[in-house]
Design a protein around this motif. Structure first.
Motif, PDB file in Angstrom:
ATOM      1  N   GLY A 318     -40.790  -7.907  62.167  1.00 52.19           N
ATOM      2  CA  GLY A 318     -41.287  -6.836  63.300  1.00 52.19           C
ATOM      3  C   GLY A 318     -40.295  -5.874  63.485  1.00 52.19           C
ATOM      4  O   GLY A 318     -40.987  -4.640  64.164  1.00 52.19           O
ATOM      5  N   TYR A 319     -39.458  -5.811  62.795  1.00 54.20           N
ATOM      6  CA  TYR A 319     -38.777  -4.574  62.750  1.00 54.20           C
ATOM      7  C   TYR A 319     -39.241  -3.717  61.949  1.00 54.20           C
ATOM      8  O   TYR A 319     -39.411  -2.510  62.362  1.00 54.20           O
ATOM      9  CB  TYR A 319     -37.482  -4.774  61.609  1.00 54.20           C
ATOM     10  N   VAL A 320     -40.350  -3.931  60.538  1.00 53.67           N
ATOM     11  CA  VAL A 320     -40.317  -2.773  60.309  1.00 53.67           C
ATOM     12  C   VAL A 320     -41.948  -3.008  60.545  1.00 53.67           C
ATOM     13  O   VAL A 320     -42.979  -0.920  61.068  1.00 53.67           O
ATOM     14  CB  VAL A 320     -41.402  -3.057  58.693  1.00 53.67           C
ATOM     15  N   THR A 321     -42.633  -3.355  61.583  1.00 53.07           N
ATOM     16  CA  THR A 321     -43.683  -2.688  62.082  1.00 53.07           C
ATOM     17  C   THR A 321     -43.993  -2.197  63.374  1.00 53.07           C
ATOM     18  O   THR A 321     -44.393  -0.800  63.893  1.00 53.07           O
ATOM     19  CB  THR A 321     -44.397  -4.236  62.658  1.00 53.07           C
ATOM     20  N   SER A 322     -42.635  -2.514  64.253  1.00 51.01           N
ATOM     21  CA  SER A 322     -41.732  -1.583  65.767  1.00 51.01           C
ATOM     22  C   SER A 322     -41.564  -0.285  64.995  1.00 51.01           C
ATOM     23  O   SER A 322     -42.034   0.811  65.734  1.00 51.01           O
ATOM     24  CB  SER A 322     -40.747  -2.528  65.914  1.00 51.01           C
ATOM     25  N   LEU A 323     -41.076  -0.112  64.186  1.00 51.28           N
ATOM     26  CA  LEU A 323     -40.415   1.311  63.504  1.00 51.28           C
ATOM     27  C   LEU A 323     -41.848   2.012  62.951  1.00 51.28           C
ATOM     28  O   LEU A 323     -41.894   3.253  63.022  1.00 51.28           O
ATOM     29  CB  LEU A 323     -39.217   0.870  62.103  1.00 51.28           C
ATOM     30  N   ARG A 324     -42.659   1.627  62.035  1.00 47.56           N
ATOM     31  CA  ARG A 324     -43.737   2.297  61.391  1.00 47.56           C
ATOM     32  C   ARG A 324     -45.103   2.436  62.490  1.00 47.56           C
ATOM     33  O   ARG A 324     -46.153   3.810  62.679  1.00 47.56           O
ATOM     34  CB  ARG A 324     -45.013   1.334  60.476  1.00 47.56           C
ATOM     35  N   TYR A 326     -43.884   4.026  65.443  1.00 43.97           N
ATOM     36  CA  TYR A 326     -43.076   5.659  65.760  1.00 43.97           C
ATOM     37  C   TYR A 326     -43.463   6.237  64.478  1.00 43.97           C
ATOM     38  O   TYR A 326     -43.656   8.243  64.818  1.00 43.97           O
ATOM     39  CB  TYR A 326     -42.007   5.403  66.596  1.00 43.97           C
ATOM     40  N   PHE A 327     -42.996   6.265  63.489  1.00 42.39           N
ATOM     41  CA  PHE A 327     -43.312   7.133  61.988  1.00 42.39           C
ATOM     42  C   PHE A 327     -44.426   5.985  61.616  1.00 42.39           C
ATOM     43  O   PHE A 327     -43.732   5.160  60.291  1.00 42.39           O
ATOM     44  CB  PHE A 327     -41.935   7.019  61.495  1.00 42.39           C
ATOM     45  N   PRO A 328     -45.611   6.346  61.239  1.00 42.32           N
ATOM     46  CA  PRO A 328     -46.644   6.181  60.668  1.00 42.32           C
ATOM     47  C   PRO A 328     -46.056   5.865  58.867  1.00 42.32           C
ATOM     48  O   PRO A 328     -46.862   5.563  58.064  1.00 42.32           O
ATOM     49  CB  PRO A 328     -47.793   6.263  60.838  1.00 42.32           C
ATOM     50  N   ALA A 329     -46.133   7.679  58.347  1.00 37.92           N
ATOM     51  CA  ALA A 329     -46.026   7.867  57.057  1.00 37.92           C
ATOM     52  C   ALA A 329     -44.497   6.892  56.695  1.00 37.92           C
ATOM     53  O   ALA A 329     -44.292   7.257  55.582  1.00 37.92           O
ATOM     54  CB  ALA A 329     -45.143   9.629  57.040  1.00 37.92           C
ATOM     55  N   PRO A 340     -46.727  -1.189  51.477  1.00 37.94           N
ATOM     56  CA  PRO A 340     -48.229   0.109  51.704  1.00 37.94           C
ATOM     57  C   PRO A 340     -48.794  -0.518  53.342  1.00 37.94           C
ATOM     58  O   PRO A 340     -48.669  -1.568  53.355  1.00 37.94           O
ATOM     59  CB  PRO A 340     -49.339   0.039  50.354  1.00 37.94           C
ATOM     60  N   ARG A 341     -48.986   0.608  53.384  1.00 34.59           N
ATOM     61  CA  ARG A 341     -49.468   0.302  55.126  1.00 34.59           C
ATOM     62  C   ARG A 341     -50.551  -0.351  55.061  1.00 34.59           C
ATOM     63  O   ARG A 341     -51.488   0.896  54.045  1.00 34.59           O
ATOM     64  CB  ARG A 341     -49.116   1.656  55.618  1.00 34.59           C
TER      65      ARG A 341
END
Length: 559
Positions: A318-324, A326-329, A340-341
């Protein structure tokens, strides 16, 4: 001796709260006034409380030397009232608060404000404090227009936005302002020169990385008895202004160990500086509201370790998903490489299949459904809705929702009648479980009683679209969408509706239906929907049948 908790008072010693040694102090107790209000000493005269504590001169927070005290219900002296709203003051900055605006987002909010005020809202330092949008404007005419726009903007959920505008004192460097209307903290030219010197020394021209870790502890500031703490908004904004003008090629900034609790100072970098690496570790960032302020940065590496925000996520996923979000790259987080996304190679323009007016994979059930709808709405529009009792099950359930107006809907806004609005069970507006249960109408008597209270209507049956997602011999679920004209207070309003029925075969037989559950959603059509309706209407009679026209069934005509 009682074991009850005794509150601690700031006094001059070990005395009791109101008397004894040290009982005097700032805000000494002088007894009770005739109106039962506690009288406190706030003037500049000496006062002896009990056997000791003197009231020191100069401790008054409001009165000048030699002035008389005043009661707390009286307004403070004119030299204290610094927040004014008149155009004649020296200050030209206005602080705007819009509660419950975070859900709408910055872009939607500013667009709605400019559309409502018909003015260009040049907002400065826009950010969210909790659910409240806060920003600064400089023009007095804009501030007046924003005041007049209060409660004239309706959100997605139907709530009207309140807008509060206050004139504030001079603000700090580069559109930052002091919370609570505090005095301005302006950095001198010498202090700005010291900041530039430190920034030049900490910038790596080879890697294009700027190291601002423990910035206030730099020896240059200590030698000149000057503290530039980035946790102070006016310092952070001053540093950001220099970085923006001096280091246009900076790609990474290290802000670790600066006690930063908001990221307003990084907002000027959005869409301007090519920052790809940001280290915010060991600061005081608590919510992702701060990250939303800088979501325009094309970050590839971010470090947040050591911030309270890291504790609000239950797991690493959830931490990684939330930050991505805001910052997709983002491909590196807290010194760890991210997987990898997952993306789908979908072209920007996809030819979607055309929308069909009706959907039903159960061909044998569509004729009785359309015939039932024609019978039902003809009776509904007849003016005698009591006859609809025959169409409902004894334990039928009915709910009504007024759909929120879309922000993209540029059609004229027509308010709902009191009977409709007060019985709306929109879960975005109705929060209490008791009220939600009360607005859920049970038994056919309760349902038809509510239908009788609603305004008279004329349903345009030719506009109906029917979908049948579920059908078995003992139960049917079908949805009908279309338009109707509402007649209330001598006025006619075109509405769009969405109605879902769950029905079973009628015990009387004849191929007709008995409603078990009825959910009605009423909305205002957009300008495009209204145009399509008028183009396809060609002035048909309101009693025309829905499409497709069914065969005649055995449902007894209640009319």
């Amino acid at each position: 001796m009682s074991s009850q908790y005794q509150p601690k008072w700031r006094g001059g010693g070990r005395g009791r709260p109101y008397r004894g040694r040290g009982g005097g102090g700032r805000g000494a107790y002088l007894g009770r006034r005739p109106d039962n209000d506690v009288q406190m000493r706030y003037d500049n005269t000496e006062f002896t409380g009990g056997r000791g504590g003197k009231m020191r001169s100069g401790m008054s927070p409001y009165s000048r030397r030699g002035s008389a005290p005043y009661h707390r219900h009286q307004p403070p002296p004119s030299h204290i009232r610094t927040i004014t709203n008149g155009p004649g003051s020296n200050s030209s900055h206005y602080k705007v608060h819009i509660p419950q605006a975070m859900r709408m987002g910055k872009d939607w909010l500013l667009t709605a404000l400019e559309k409502t005020t018909a003015m260009n809202i040049n907002s400065q330092n826009f950010h969210f404090e909790g659910q409240t949008a806060v920003f600064i404007v400089e023009n007095h005419a804009v501030s007046d227009a924003l005041k007049n726009a209060s409660r004239r903007i309706t959100t997605h959920s139907g709530m009207k936005l309140n807008i509060y505008v206050n004139k504030v004192n001079d603000i700090g460097v580069d559109s930052g302002f002091n919370r609570g209307n505090q005095p301005k903290f302006a950095l001198t030219e010498a202090q700005l020169d010291h900041i530039k010197l430190v920034l030049y020394r900490r910038y790596n021209a080879t890697t294009h990385i700027l190291d601002l870790s423990r910035f206030s502890s730099d020896q240059t500031f200590a030698l000149h008895s000057f503290s530039c703490a980035l946790a102070r908004p006016y310092c952070f904004l001053a540093v950001a202004k220099i970085i923006k003008a001096t280091f246009p090629d900076v790609t990474g900034i290290n802000l670790t160990n600066n006690r930063i609790n908001n990221l307003d100072g990084l907002v000027p970098f959005v869409n301007i500086l090519p920052i790809k690496m940001l280290n915010l570790s060991h600061n005081s960032i608590r919510t992702d509201i701060e990250l939303d302020k800088i979501r325009g940065l094309k970050l590839e590496e971010l470090t947040l370790d050591g911030n309270p925000i890291c504790d609000i996520y239950p797991d690493n996923k959830g931490y990684v998903t939330s930050l991505r979000r805001y910052f997709p790259a983002l491909n590196r987080l807290d010194d760890h490489d991210l997987p990898p996304r997952i993306e789908f190679g979908i072209e920007n323009t996809v030819n979607m299949p055309s929308m069909l007016p009706n959907f039903c994979e159960f061909g044998d059930v569509l004729p009785p459904i359309t015939n039932f709808l024609q019978q039902y709405f003809t009776t509904y529009d007849s003016g005698n809705r009591q006859l609809l009792l025959e169409a409902y099950h004894d334990d039928a359930i009915f709910s009504l929702v007024t759909a929120p107006r879309s922000p993209h809907n540029n059609a004229p806004n027509r308010p709902y009648s009191n009977e409709v609005f007060c019985n709306s069970r929109n879960l975005l507006r109705v929060s209490g479980t008791t009220l939600r249960a009360r607005l859920l109408h049970n038994t056919k008597l309760s349902v038809v009683a509510l239908l009788n209270k609603m305004p008279s209507t004329v349903h345009h049956l030719h506009s109906f679209n029917i979908d049948v997602p579920f059908a078995i011999p003992t139960l049917l679920a079908f949805v009908v969408r279309g338009f109707f004209t509402e007649k209330a207070n001598g006025d006619e309003v075109l509405r769009h509706f969405y109605r879902m029925f769950i029905a079973q075969p009628h015990p009387k037989g004849g191929g007709t239906l008995l409603i078990v559950n009825d959910h009605l959603t009423i909305g205002t059509p957009t300008a495009e929907e209204l145009q399509r309706f008028l183009a396809s209407s060609s002035t048909p009679p309101a009693s025309s049948s829905p499409n497709p026209v069914p065969q005649n069934s055995g449902y007894p005509n209640p009319v």
